[in-house]
Design a protein around this motif. Structure first.
Motif, mmCIF file in Angstrom:
data_model
loop_
_atom_site.group_PDB
_atom_site.id
_atom_site.type_symbol
_atom_site.label_atom_id
_atom_site.label_comp_id
_atom_site.label_asym_id
_atom_site.label_seq_id
_atom_site.Cartn_x
_atom_site.Cartn_y
_atom_site.Cartn_z
ATOM 1 N N LEU A 249 0.828 -1.201 0.000
ATOM 2 C CA LEU A 249 0.000 0.000 0.000
ATOM 3 C C LEU A 249 0.866 1.257 0.000
ATOM 4 O O LEU A 249 0.619 2.197 -0.763
ATOM 5 C CB LEU A 249 -0.929 -0.015 1.225
ATOM 6 C CG LEU A 249 -1.924 1.137 1.330
ATOM 7 C CD1 LEU A 249 -2.857 1.148 0.135
ATOM 8 C CD2 LEU A 249 -2.713 1.055 2.625
ATOM 9 N N VAL A 250 1.914 1.306 0.836
ATOM 10 C CA VAL A 250 2.790 2.478 0.888
ATOM 11 C C VAL A 250 3.542 2.647 -0.432
ATOM 12 O O VAL A 250 3.741 3.762 -0.917
ATOM 13 C CB VAL A 250 3.759 2.356 2.074
ATOM 14 C CG1 VAL A 250 4.852 3.408 1.995
ATOM 15 C CG2 VAL A 250 3.000 2.477 3.385
ATOM 16 N N ARG B 140 -5.556 -5.758 9.321
ATOM 17 C CA ARG B 140 -6.941 -5.817 8.875
ATOM 18 C C ARG B 140 -7.543 -4.415 8.970
ATOM 19 O O ARG B 140 -7.479 -3.774 10.016
ATOM 20 C CB ARG B 140 -7.756 -6.762 9.754
ATOM 21 C CG ARG B 140 -9.164 -6.996 9.187
ATOM 22 C CD ARG B 140 -9.980 -7.901 10.086
ATOM 23 N NE ARG B 140 -11.242 -8.238 9.468
ATOM 24 C CZ ARG B 140 -12.258 -8.804 10.084
ATOM 25 N NH1 ARG B 140 -12.149 -9.099 11.361
ATOM 26 N NH2 ARG B 140 -13.377 -9.105 9.445
ATOM 27 N N GLY B 141 -8.103 -3.946 7.856
ATOM 28 C CA GLY B 141 -8.654 -2.600 7.851
ATOM 29 C C GLY B 141 -9.355 -2.303 6.542
ATOM 30 O O GLY B 141 -9.601 -3.183 5.717
ATOM 31 N N HIS B 142 -9.649 -1.033 6.363
ATOM 32 C CA HIS B 142 -10.322 -0.550 5.155
ATOM 33 C C HIS B 142 -9.240 -0.037 4.207
ATOM 34 O O HIS B 142 -8.587 0.976 4.480
ATOM 35 C CB HIS B 142 -11.296 0.569 5.543
ATOM 36 C CG HIS B 142 -12.305 0.876 4.484
ATOM 37 N ND1 HIS B 142 -11.963 1.437 3.290
ATOM 38 C CD2 HIS B 142 -13.648 0.694 4.449
ATOM 39 C CE1 HIS B 142 -13.037 1.612 2.557
ATOM 40 N NE2 HIS B 142 -14.083 1.168 3.248
ATOM 41 N N LEU C 37 -7.097 3.501 4.591
ATOM 42 C CA LEU C 37 -5.689 3.458 5.006
ATOM 43 C C LEU C 37 -4.796 4.084 3.935
ATOM 44 O O LEU C 37 -3.797 4.744 4.241
ATOM 45 C CB LEU C 37 -5.273 2.010 5.285
ATOM 46 C CG LEU C 37 -5.924 1.370 6.529
ATOM 47 C CD1 LEU C 37 -5.551 -0.105 6.617
ATOM 48 C CD2 LEU C 37 -5.486 2.104 7.790
ATOM 49 N N GLY C 38 -5.147 3.879 2.655
ATOM 50 C CA GLY C 38 -4.388 4.530 1.592
ATOM 51 C C GLY C 38 -4.484 6.039 1.673
ATOM 52 O O GLY C 38 -3.499 6.751 1.488
ATOM 53 N N ILE D 52 -9.911 8.579 10.406
ATOM 54 C CA ILE D 52 -9.650 7.229 9.889
ATOM 55 C C ILE D 52 -9.040 6.354 10.981
ATOM 56 O O ILE D 52 -9.475 5.220 11.203
ATOM 57 C CB ILE D 52 -8.717 7.309 8.663
ATOM 58 C CG1 ILE D 52 -9.449 7.975 7.469
ATOM 59 C CG2 ILE D 52 -8.238 5.903 8.262
ATOM 60 C CD1 ILE D 52 -8.548 8.245 6.291
ATOM 61 N N VAL D 53 -8.031 6.884 11.690
ATOM 62 C CA VAL D 53 -7.385 6.096 12.745
ATOM 63 C C VAL D 53 -8.385 5.766 13.854
ATOM 64 O O VAL D 53 -8.422 4.653 14.370
ATOM 65 C CB VAL D 53 -6.171 6.866 13.303
ATOM 66 C CG1 VAL D 53 -5.607 6.157 14.525
ATOM 67 C CG2 VAL D 53 -5.098 7.005 12.235
#
Length: 617
Positions: free
Chosen positions: A466-467, A494-496, A500-501, A578-579
């Motif tokens: 992702l990064v 595990r997340g959305h 996260l992006g 988001i966090v």
């Protein structure tokens, strides 16, 4: 042989029907707790009534203020249009201009839009003669012995404002004072309470004035007076102005608005003795309006809620039941004193029955509350879905006129490039830049409103990949700044994925934006802390003082001017949301000139613990 007195005493059942001290103590405790619960319920109900009254009162003041700001925008838009053509419009052009504004649709409550010119006494006859060429029979009224005349030369729609045509504002104190103040300050002004000449009902009204000037500097009062031309003004009848903003069916608060000792607007109170009242003084374009707010009759419905009474009645009933139980228990023990074991067994059975009944009642109440909670949860989900849809539709509806503003300002700058002076080009550039900044702000607000995490949408997210993808998306900014983004091996969590992006994109984008003379160096690391992963994004940028460490995560907060760094001030607020939706927290450590390190945590849930069916969803 008759039994002795001692034998009779021993054979007499013990205890009789007398209540013991602990019985009275229990009754007093139950009665006391009932009274405490009753007083607390009344206090909570009163506090809720006060909170609702304050909220609705603030909404009324805000509605009136927003409506006046909307009218002010229309006046300045008209003054700006006159400044762009660099001459006063004739009657035909003014009528065409006001028709394009669609006053009744865009500015409900406005009575018209007109032009007022400052005419010296020696120039009055020539001015009247000039006006009669376009409007035969034009005359200035009423006669005023003044060196200056403030004459209404044009007003649209003319049908309902014909009496105001030619009116000299200098004939009346409130009109003249507001006109002079608008000229000398260069700000929009509201007159004191007046009666419009076109209002047959002679109800309270006022004029809203905005000045316009000839080209040139207007920094001082002397310069503004020298280049002053006239006023764009709008007449208002107060009860028509407030008819839409303060519709009776939308609220439960009655309002009276006054300017000093004079009443502008007064509603008939729906409650002769209101439970709550308040008064607020609000500056209003050179005047001070006083809002006297009173709780309406519907607030008594809130105050007369049944819960405190039910609590009190329940306490009395429980106390009486306990009293009856105690007396009945004592009588039973007295009648069955010959068999101690049977008395104890009967008392235990009675106690068990009472506890069973109480448990059954508690179970029924718990089931009912669970049903109510399920209904509230479903209603909340529907409300969240409606709010998200509303945010999307609202952002789309707001974006469209902003795109039109940006498009037409660019078209004006291109088409009339040689016809417009530098100031007009500067005005167009400001308008275009403001429209684009508003578009960016609306997009960020929509992103902020849409941040939510649903368990069924969670999936395995490879933060390493992702990064890498986010860094690739930012390659233009990296190349322009000469920066570099590096990261250690990052975990799979595990997340959305899209949220996260967006989180990494905002943090990396800020690091690339706020850099000093040296090229930006950005490093991303992660380590386990208990049951969570802690991520760190470090940079060597300009940094900031730690006194702003909490403020930077609030919406619309900026530590730099827009000229130094662009942006809307929403990026870090979106990161925090988001966090938070992922069950973590975010914070920052920084020093001016030494860069900043942003930390955030995400719960550690290993990929093997994830359900494939849930990930697929």
């Amino acid at each position: 042989m008759e039994p002795s007195h001692e034998q009779l005493r021993r054979a007499r059942p013990r205890g009789h029907a007398r209540l013991r001290w602990f019985h009275w103590l229990a009754l007093l405790l139950v009665a006391g707790m009932s009274m405490v619960a009753w007083f607390e319920a009344r206090r909570v109900g009163r506090e809720r009534l006060d909170v609702e009254f304050r909220r609705e009162s603030a909404q009324i003041v805000e509605l009136v203020t927003e409506r006046m700001q909307q009218y002010e925008g229309g006046l300045w838009g008209s003054a700006g249009a006159i400044a762009m053509i660099d001459r006063a419009p004739d009657d035909e052009r003014w009528a065409r201009f006001t028709s394009t504004l669609r006053l009744d649709v865009r500015y409900p409550g406005i009575n018209g839009l007109g032009l007022t010119y400052l005419v010296k006494e020696l120039e009055l006859d020539a001015f009247v003669a000039q006006r009669r060429e376009a409007r035969p029979g034009f005359q200035v009224h009423p006669p005023v012995e003044q060196e200056e005349h403030w004459v209404i030369a044009s007003i649209e729609p003319i049908e309902r404002n014909r009496e105001a045509l030619g009116l000299d504002l200098a004939h009346e104190t409130h009109r003249l004072a507001a006109a002079r103040l608008a000229r000398d300050t260069g700000e929009a002004q509201v007159t004191g309470p007046i009666v419009l000449v076109q209002d047959q009902a002679r109800t309270p009204g006022f004029l809203f004035l905005a000045p316009f000037y000839r080209p040139g500097p207007i920094a001082t009062v002397a310069e503004r007076r020298e280049r002053f031309v006239g006023l764009v003004y709008a007449p208002f009848i107060v009860h028509e102005l407030l008819a839409g903003a303060l519709a009776q069916t939308r609220r439960r608060v009655d309002v009276t608005i006054s300017d000093g000792p004079q009443t502008l607007y007064q509603e008939q109170s729906t409650d002769a003795r209101p439970l709550v009242t308040t008064s607020r003084r609000v500056p209003m374009y050179g005047r001070t309006w006083t809002f006297d707010l009173r709780a309406g009759a519907s607030f008594r419905t809130v105050a007369r809620q049944a819960q405190p009474v039910l609590i009190l009645i329940s306490g009395v009933v429980i106390t009486l039941l306990l009293l009856f139980i105690f007396i009945f228990s004592n009588l039973s023990r007295a009648l069955k004193s010959t068999d101690e074991s049977n008395r104890e067994l009967a008392a235990q059975a009675l106690e068990l029955r009472e506890k069973t009944d109480e448990l059954r009642r508690s179970t029924g109440e718990l089931a009912q509350r669970n049903d109510e909670m399920a209904k509230l949860t479903l209603e909340l989900e529907r409300s969240n879905a409606d709010l998200e849809k509303f945010a999307y539709v609202t952002s789309h509806d707001l974006q469209e006129p902003l795109r039109m503003v940006a498009c037409y300002t660019e078209l004006l700058a291109t088409t009339y490039q040689d016809s417009l002076d530098d100031r007009a080009h500067r005005y167009l550039a400001h308008a275009n830049g403001g429209a684009k900044r508003m578009q960016a702000l609306i997009r960020d607000l929509l992103s902020f409103a849409r941040v939510r995490v649903v368990d069924e949408l969670l999936e395995s997210v490879d933060c390493d990949a992702l990064v890498t993808q986010v860094a690739h998306d930012l390659h233009v900014a990296v190349s322009e700044s000469g920066g570099r983004i590096t990261h250690q091996a990052l975990p799979t969590i595990r997340g959305h994925r899209s949220q996260l992006g967006l989180l990494f994109q905002n943090l990396l984008g800020n690091a690339l934006k706020f850099h000093g003379d040296a090229p930006p160096e950005i490093t991303i690391t992660a380590e386990r802390t208990g049951s969570a992963w802690q991520f760190a994004v470090r940079d060597n940028g300009v940094g900031f003082a730690m006194e702003y460490a909490e403020r930077v995560f609030e919406p619309f907060q900026r530590l730099h001017t827009r000229d130094a760094y662009d942006g809307t001030g929403m990026g870090l607020a979106i990161c925090k949301r988001i966090v938070s939706r992922h069950g973590g927290r975010i914070w920052v450590e920084s020093q001016p000139g030494c860069g900043a390190t942003f930390y955030f945590t995400v719960e550690d849930r290993r990929p093997e613990d994830l359900s494939p069916a849930r990930d697929a969803a």
